[in-house]
Design an enzyme around this catalytic site. Structure first.
Site, PDB file in Angstrom:
ATOM      1  N   LYS A 248      -8.066  14.558   1.703  1.00 20.33           N
ATOM      2  CA  LYS A 248      -7.726  14.669   0.495  1.00 20.33           C
ATOM      3  C   LYS A 248      -8.117  13.727  -0.535  1.00 20.33           C
ATOM      4  O   LYS A 248      -7.376  12.705  -0.686  1.00 20.33           O
ATOM      5  CB  LYS A 248      -6.186  15.311  -0.021  1.00 20.33           C
ATOM      6  CG  LYS A 248      -6.248  16.457  -1.071  1.00 20.33           C
ATOM      7  CD  LYS A 248      -6.278  15.998  -2.185  1.00 20.33           C
ATOM      8  CE  LYS A 248      -5.396  14.985  -2.691  1.00 20.33           C
ATOM      9  NZ  LYS A 248      -5.695  14.423  -4.366  1.00 20.33           N
TER      10      LYS A 248
ATOM     11  N   GLU B 103      -0.547   2.337   3.243  1.00 22.26           N
ATOM     12  CA  GLU B 103      -1.089   1.009   2.691  1.00 22.26           C
ATOM     13  C   GLU B 103      -0.637   1.396   1.130  1.00 22.26           C
ATOM     14  O   GLU B 103      -1.260   2.091   0.267  1.00 22.26           O
ATOM     15  CB  GLU B 103      -2.397   0.858   2.592  1.00 22.26           C
ATOM     16  CG  GLU B 103      -3.000  -0.415   1.922  1.00 22.26           C
ATOM     17  CD  GLU B 103      -4.448  -1.096   1.995  1.00 22.26           C
ATOM     18  OE1 GLU B 103      -4.747  -1.896   1.071  1.00 22.26           O
ATOM     19  OE2 GLU B 103      -5.132  -0.407   2.817  1.00 22.26           O
TER      20      GLU B 103
ATOM     21  N   GLU C 118       4.277  -3.843 -10.404  1.00 21.97           N
ATOM     22  CA  GLU C 118       2.848  -3.611 -10.249  1.00 21.97           C
ATOM     23  C   GLU C 118       2.086  -2.979 -11.456  1.00 21.97           C
ATOM     24  O   GLU C 118       2.410  -1.943 -11.771  1.00 21.97           O
ATOM     25  CB  GLU C 118       2.538  -2.719  -9.078  1.00 21.97           C
ATOM     26  CG  GLU C 118       1.072  -2.899  -8.795  1.00 21.97           C
ATOM     27  CD  GLU C 118       0.604  -1.932  -7.468  1.00 21.97           C
ATOM     28  OE1 GLU C 118      -0.277  -2.609  -6.644  1.00 21.97           O
ATOM     29  OE2 GLU C 118       1.306  -0.946  -7.229  1.00 21.97           O
TER      30      GLU C 118
ATOM     31  N   CYS D 137      -5.026  -3.075  -5.041  1.00 16.48           N
ATOM     32  CA  CYS D 137      -3.653  -3.285  -4.370  1.00 16.48           C
ATOM     33  C   CYS D 137      -3.299  -4.611  -3.814  1.00 16.48           C
ATOM     34  O   CYS D 137      -2.242  -5.197  -3.967  1.00 16.48           O
ATOM     35  CB  CYS D 137      -3.488  -2.183  -3.398  1.00 16.48           C
ATOM     36  SG  CYS D 137      -4.543  -2.294  -1.873  1.00 16.48           S
TER      37      CYS D 137
END
Length: 496
Positions: free
Chosen positions: A183, A259, A391, A293
């Site tokens: 997906k 992750e 973040e 990331c």
């Protein structure tokens, strides 16, 4: 001489991929290029019933062993053929990455080269995957450890590296013998569907690789909760990763590979090559417009050279070429979604309000169309500021200062994350001390974002579970079975 590629005359319509064939007949989501504002692709809004059919196809392909039952050499041969086809279609796939994601074409081409390497490493890993034996259980007992594919894998990929993250997983999942349902992000689905063409041409059996497109809220959630999916691999935010944990526990206790987010430190000592380190800092936060990331978003610099170093980084940032991602000279392209663009600008405003000093960037870049943000550097940042803790997922670097090695390590570890880190110094003692004590799954010394698919990728703490790539990445999609073989006649328990 740089080349500016042309935009498509009209958006391309894609079908979803199920059991070896493309299918249409669903409502379409139209994706506009974030760099140009024109429609480029139309992607099916699949239903939960489509997902169910894909899981059934993947389960059937796994259980009849059309893939898992092949020798590792045969699986590896398919992966090598896929690498060759990717090499031939490199520019086409890179072009679609640019159109949907907004990243520079030169970067996208480099990412496809990395993806080719992933398939080549995966091909070798398919042949090397093995179990173990125990010949130390005495003369009457022999032990074996078999390594078997975990089964049907659900793979949910993000919009920031649609093809690269896909290819850091797919070859290794296939090397293990698993089947899968993928997906992709609804805004960057095209290249995941192009990979279906590549794998079919390479000889992958029907039903092994399936792609169901649609929203994370419906299709992604249903895949996460599906009781006949044996493992879920998710790349994205820590918040969504946490929801995956709950969904897996509430369904079938499926295995998870996650992750997740990062707030990654780049530690610069006064004895480093400051020009090299400054270039690394500028690259580490600006690559993929900071939508990465493993972006080095926290600069932790020794106080005695901090002002000089911050000025070097600011000067380099000012020279970064922000522009049309279809231009080969561009280094920083567009922000992928309007929502993320607003989030980044909101954090920049918040940093200023919190009292940080803006040394570079800090504003949107007006190119007449599209959404762009200049690489940004804040100095005078303290660990309690939101821009130092949260973040941002954009080209925003926050500079903090330290006096001792211990203080540098403490600042680096002052986060809930642990995805990546780097240290810059000419002193091997300091380099190794910091490397061993900073909690991060990936570490670079006097470089940044280097390496290939031979080594494992993954994070500590709230940056995720498990490892991708390399032999670890194949083993992640397997489970072990202990086998004990009695030799000779077994001593009876019931006697008399």
């Amino acid at each position: 001489m740089t080349t500016l590629l042309s935009l498509p005359h009209s958006p391309r319509e894609f079908g979803f991929y199920l059991d070896g064939a493309f299918h249409g007949g669903r409502p379409l989501f139209e994706r506009a290029s974030p760099a140009h504002g024109v429609p480029v692709s139309r992607i099916p809004k699949c239903t939960v019933a489509d997902l169910e059919a894909a899981v059934v196809a993947a389960r059937r392909a796994f259980e009849d062993r059309r893939w898992a039952g092949l020798p590792g050499a045969a699986r590896g041969a398919v992966l090598l053929r896929a690498a060759d086809i990717l090499r031939r279609r490199r520019d086409e796939i890179a072009y679609w990455e640019v159109l949907e994601n907004g990243k520079p074409i030169s970067q996208a081409r480099g990412e496809i080269d990395h993806c080719i390497a992933c398939f080549e490493v995966g091909a070798g890993a398919a042949r090397l995957l093995h179990g173990d034996s125990f010949n130390n259980l005495g003369d009457s007992l022999f032990g074996m450890v078999l390594r078997e594919p975990v089964g049907v894998v659900g793979l949910i990929t993000p919009w920031n590296f649609p093809f690269l993250i896909l290819c850091e997983r797919v070859p290794f999942i296939l090397a293990s013998g698993c089947t899968m349902v993928v997906k992709p992000s609804e805004v960057t689905s095209a290249t995941t569907l192009l990979l279906a063409e590549v794998l079919a041409e390479a000889g992958l059996p029907n039903g092994v690789y399936n792609v169901i497109t649609g929203s994370g809220r419906s299709i992604g959630q249903a895949l996460t909760e599906h009781p006949d999916v044996d493992m879920l691999s998710f790349t994205g935010s820590t918040a969504v990763g946490r929801s995956c944990v709950h969904a897996a526990a509430d369904s079938n206790f499926k295995k998870l590979g996650l992750e997740l987010g990062g707030k990654n430190p780049i530690i610069v000592f006064a004895d480093s090559d400051l020009e090299d380190a400054a270039d690394g800092a500028a690259f580490g936060i600006s690559f993929n417009t900071g939508q990465c990331c493993v972006s080095s978003s926290r600069l932790i610099v020794e106080r005695s050279v901090a002002a000089e170093f911050e000025a070097l980084v600011a000067a380099k940032m000012a020279r970064i070429r922000v522009g049309d991602p279809l231009d080969a000279a561009t280094q920083v392209g567009a922000i992928t979604t309007a929502a993320q663009n607003d989030t980044i600008l909101g954090y920049i405003a918040r940093g200023t309000a919190e009292g940080a000093q803006l040394l570079a960037g800090g504003q949107a870049v007006d190119l007449g169309r599209g959404q762009y943000i200049a690489p940004t550097l804040f100095a005078g940042v303290t660990p309690d500021m939101a821009i130092a803790r949260e973040e941002i997922f954009g080209p925003v670097l926050c500079s903090l200062r330290f006096d001792t090695v211990e203080e540098a390590i403490a600042l680096a570890n002052d986060t809930v994350y642990g995805l990546a880190a780097s240290v810059w110094t000419k002193n091997i003692d300091k380099a190794l001390t910091v490397t061993r004590r900073v909690r991060a799954g990936r570490f670079w010394v006097n470089t940044i974002m280097a390496g290939g698919p031979e080594m494992p990728l993954g994070g500590f703490r709230q940056s995720g579970w498990g490892r991708e790539a390399g032999m670890s990445g194949v083993e992640e999609y397997t489970q072990t079975k202990s086998v004990h073989v009695e030799l000779g006649k077994r001593a009876h328990w019931v006697t008399g």
